[in-house]
Design a protein around this motif. Structure first.
Motif, short mmCIF file in Angstrom:
data_model
loop_
_atom_site.label_atom_id
_atom_site.label_comp_id
_atom_site.label_asym_id
_atom_site.label_seq_id
_atom_site.Cartn_x
_atom_site.Cartn_y
_atom_site.Cartn_z
N PRO A 1 -42.20 24.47 0.54
CA PRO A 1 -42.66 25.19 -0.44
C PRO A 1 -42.01 26.11 -1.19
O PRO A 1 -42.07 26.33 -2.43
CB PRO A 1 -43.65 26.19 0.48
CG PRO A 1 -43.83 25.32 1.71
CD PRO A 1 -42.43 24.60 2.10
N ALA A 2 -40.93 26.54 -0.61
CA ALA A 2 -39.57 27.14 -1.39
C ALA A 2 -39.12 26.41 -2.28
O ALA A 2 -38.83 26.85 -3.46
CB ALA A 2 -38.74 27.74 -0.49
N ALA A 3 -38.75 25.12 -2.04
CA ALA A 3 -38.00 24.35 -3.06
C ALA A 3 -38.91 23.84 -4.21
O ALA A 3 -38.42 23.77 -5.24
CB ALA A 3 -37.54 22.98 -2.38
N GLN A 4 -40.28 23.92 -4.06
CA GLN A 4 -41.10 23.62 -5.13
C GLN A 4 -41.27 24.87 -6.19
O GLN A 4 -42.16 24.44 -7.19
CB GLN A 4 -42.48 23.02 -4.33
CG GLN A 4 -42.35 21.72 -3.74
CD GLN A 4 -43.29 21.48 -2.86
OE1 GLN A 4 -44.68 22.26 -2.82
NE2 GLN A 4 -43.42 20.26 -2.07
N ASN A 5 -41.13 25.82 -5.80
CA ASN A 5 -41.39 27.07 -6.62
C ASN A 5 -40.21 27.22 -7.46
O ASN A 5 -39.27 27.40 -7.26
CB ASN A 5 -41.46 28.48 -5.67
CG ASN A 5 -42.78 28.26 -4.87
OD1 ASN A 5 -43.71 27.54 -5.29
ND2 ASN A 5 -42.77 29.22 -4.01
N ARG B 1 -37.00 31.50 2.62
CA ARG B 1 -38.12 31.00 3.03
C ARG B 1 -39.20 32.01 3.01
O ARG B 1 -40.40 31.82 3.08
CB ARG B 1 -37.93 30.59 4.26
CG ARG B 1 -37.30 29.14 4.19
CD ARG B 1 -37.47 28.07 5.38
NE ARG B 1 -36.71 28.62 6.44
CZ ARG B 1 -35.55 28.34 6.64
NH1 ARG B 1 -34.89 27.55 6.01
NH2 ARG B 1 -34.86 28.74 7.68
N LEU B 2 -38.75 33.56 3.41
CA LEU B 2 -39.74 34.45 3.52
C LEU B 2 -40.44 34.77 2.29
O LEU B 2 -41.57 35.02 2.43
CB LEU B 2 -38.85 35.66 3.98
CG LEU B 2 -39.52 36.94 4.07
CD1 LEU B 2 -40.63 37.00 5.25
CD2 LEU B 2 -38.76 38.19 4.17
N PRO C 1 -36.32 29.12 -3.88
CA PRO C 1 -35.59 28.25 -3.69
C PRO C 1 -34.32 28.88 -3.33
O PRO C 1 -33.92 30.13 -4.15
CB PRO C 1 -35.25 27.37 -4.73
CG PRO C 1 -36.41 27.59 -5.67
CD PRO C 1 -37.18 28.78 -5.10
N ALA C 2 -33.36 28.71 -1.90
CA ALA C 2 -32.13 29.41 -1.70
C ALA C 2 -31.20 29.17 -2.93
O ALA C 2 -30.49 30.18 -3.12
CB ALA C 2 -31.68 28.57 -0.60
N LYS C 3 -31.44 28.27 -3.80
CA LYS C 3 -30.45 28.12 -4.82
C LYS C 3 -30.64 28.84 -5.87
O LYS C 3 -29.61 29.50 -6.32
CB LYS C 3 -30.26 26.64 -5.55
CG LYS C 3 -29.53 26.33 -6.53
CD LYS C 3 -29.65 25.05 -6.98
CE LYS C 3 -28.81 24.49 -8.03
NZ LYS C 3 -29.16 25.34 -9.48
N SER C 4 -31.90 29.36 -6.20
CA SER C 4 -32.11 30.32 -7.04
C SER C 4 -31.65 31.81 -6.48
O SER C 4 -31.19 32.53 -7.24
CB SER C 4 -33.71 30.21 -7.22
OG SER C 4 -34.14 29.26 -8.00
N ALA D 1 -41.02 34.06 -10.29
CA ALA D 1 -41.61 32.72 -10.66
C ALA D 1 -41.58 32.60 -12.32
O ALA D 1 -41.62 33.61 -12.75
CB ALA D 1 -43.06 32.61 -10.31
N ARG D 2 -41.24 31.37 -12.78
CA ARG D 2 -41.18 30.95 -13.77
C ARG D 2 -42.94 31.25 -14.35
O ARG D 2 -43.72 30.51 -13.73
CB ARG D 2 -40.53 29.87 -14.40
CG ARG D 2 -40.40 29.36 -15.57
CD ARG D 2 -39.96 28.12 -15.89
NE ARG D 2 -38.53 27.88 -15.22
CZ ARG D 2 -37.36 28.39 -15.78
NH1 ARG D 2 -37.33 28.92 -16.90
NH2 ARG D 2 -36.19 28.31 -15.16
#
Length: 396
Positions: free
Chosen positions: A44-48, A185-186, A190-193, A217-218
């Motif tokens: 879910p985090a990677a998809q945001n 994740r909390l 994304p961790a990259k963002s 969020a964009r």
């Protein structure tokens, strides 16, 4: 009020999440221990998709209505940042939990303990004042287009700079035991963002007491209207005919004569057997008390119920004790497995009176509410497998 997310219960919840890994599945364990933190899936985090971090002014200052931060340059120390923004280095070091002479990473976020002069065109900002909430409007887009266009041979007319607009991000202070991955994740980002917004290194290392901006969020562009489903003029629901005085109103036949009273001695009609009482709720509260912290997905994965110290903590539903462990502070945590892949979690308790694999009935005492220095409460969660769900509907 600064919208800063404090999580004093983080170590306790990390232990809870670790218990759920053992209690909720029968498959081989996943030894990627990053899953023991704030969530169980990075999907879910990677998809945001998140927006880019706002551009700071020449001092490195990004200003929001409720707080300000500074962005470090390559080779900066905290003393260099303090000199640019006009604050004492010791104040900045104490607020961020780092020594004034420690080298900073390029792009690292430094929280300001108090406001400095607002960004303006004089300091290299695109507008004056803090970033205002709300999406960029057509006027702003038009202003940017004019700025990027080639100059025209007309008289130069001064134009007031438009303010920046955007959502104010949550400012999270890192607690002991947290990592960039558990924080990402909390908040489901994304961790990259998270790394890009806060200038983290390739190892994603963070330190206790560090402030992190949570990427926002964009905002997606509005969809174009579907012209194929547009109702043509004159089409649609038919217009009702207006009443006409030429036609009489229909006769009113709704009135019915009152029923005759039953003759003396006539037996009363059989109403049948008494209906069964309404079905009880799926679960009962583990303690009777006030909910002092409600469920919030990604913020608080359960509810906190206040009660007197020593109050019996009871099983919310019948099930089997799946696991018992302790948090980093030595506080017991109990996980009970129920049918349909449901789990209930009871944390911040003491005097555990059940054992692993023991069957428990609804309302059975399984522990007591421990006596804390502040408010005594039980942290209660309901999970569908690994995914937390709102416990409140189960009590209705």
């Amino acid at each position: 009020m600064i919208p800063m997310q404090k999580r004093s219960r983080a170590p306790l919840m990390m232990a809870t999440c670790g218990l759920l890994v053992l209690a909720a599945c029968d498959e081989p364990l996943d030894f990627d221990l990053r899953g023991l933190g704030g969530g169980f899936s990075t999907a879910p985090a990677a998809q945001n998709a998140t927006a880019d971090r706002p551009r700071p002014d020449n001092r490195g200052v990004i200003s929001y209505p409720n707080y300000q931060v500074a962005v470090a340059n390559r080779g900066d120390t905290l003393a260099d940042v303090a000199a640019r923004v006009g604050l004492p280095a010791d104040d900045l070091a104490s607020f961020n939990g780092v020594a004034a002479d420690v080298p900073l990473r390029s792009g690292e976020i430094i929280a300001l303990p108090r406001r400095v002069a607002e960004p303006s065109p004089a300091t290299g900002a695109i507008g004056t004042g803090p970033i205002q909430p709300g999406a960029v409007d057509v006027t702003t887009l038009a202003g940017n287009a004019i700025d990027n266009a080639a100059p025209t041979p007309v008289a130069d007319t001064p134009r007031t700079a438009l303010p920046q607009t955007g959502q104010e991000p949550i400012r999270h202070r890192v607690e002991r035991g947290e990592t960039a991955f558990t924080i990402a994740r909390l908040y489901q980002v994304p961790a990259k963002s998270l790394a890009e917004w806060n200038g983290l290194g390739a190892d994603f290392a963070i330190r206790e007491g560090q402030f992190l901006l949570i990427p926002v969020a964009r905002v997606a562009a509005p969809d174009r209207a579907d012209t194929t489903t547009t109702t043509a003029p004159g089409a649609g629901s038919p217009t009702p005919l207006p009443p006409s005085s030429a036609q009489p109103l229909p006769e009113d036949d709704t009135a019915t004569p009152p029923a005759a009273a039953p003759a003396p001695g006539t037996p009363v009609a059989d109403v049948g057997e008494t209906s069964a009482p309404a079905q009880t709720a799926a679960m009962s509260l583990p303690v009777q008390g006030a909910i002092i912290r409600d469920y919030s997905k990604g913020r608080n994965e359960g509810i906190d119920i206040q009660a007197a110290p020593g109050t019996a903590v009871k099983a919310a539903a019948a099930g089997t004790v799946a696991a018992i462990t302790k948090s980093a502070e030595g506080v017991p945590i109990i996980v009970v497995r129920h049918p349909d892949n449901l789990l209930t979690v009871y944390a911040n308790v003491t005097d555990v009176s059940v054992t692993k694999d023991q069957s428990v009935s609804r309302g059975q005492s399984i522990a007591k509410l421990r006596d804390t220095a502040d408010t005594a409460y039980v942290h209660f969660e309901v999970r569908d497998g690994f995914d937390s769900v709102n416990p409140n509907p189960f009590f209705e």
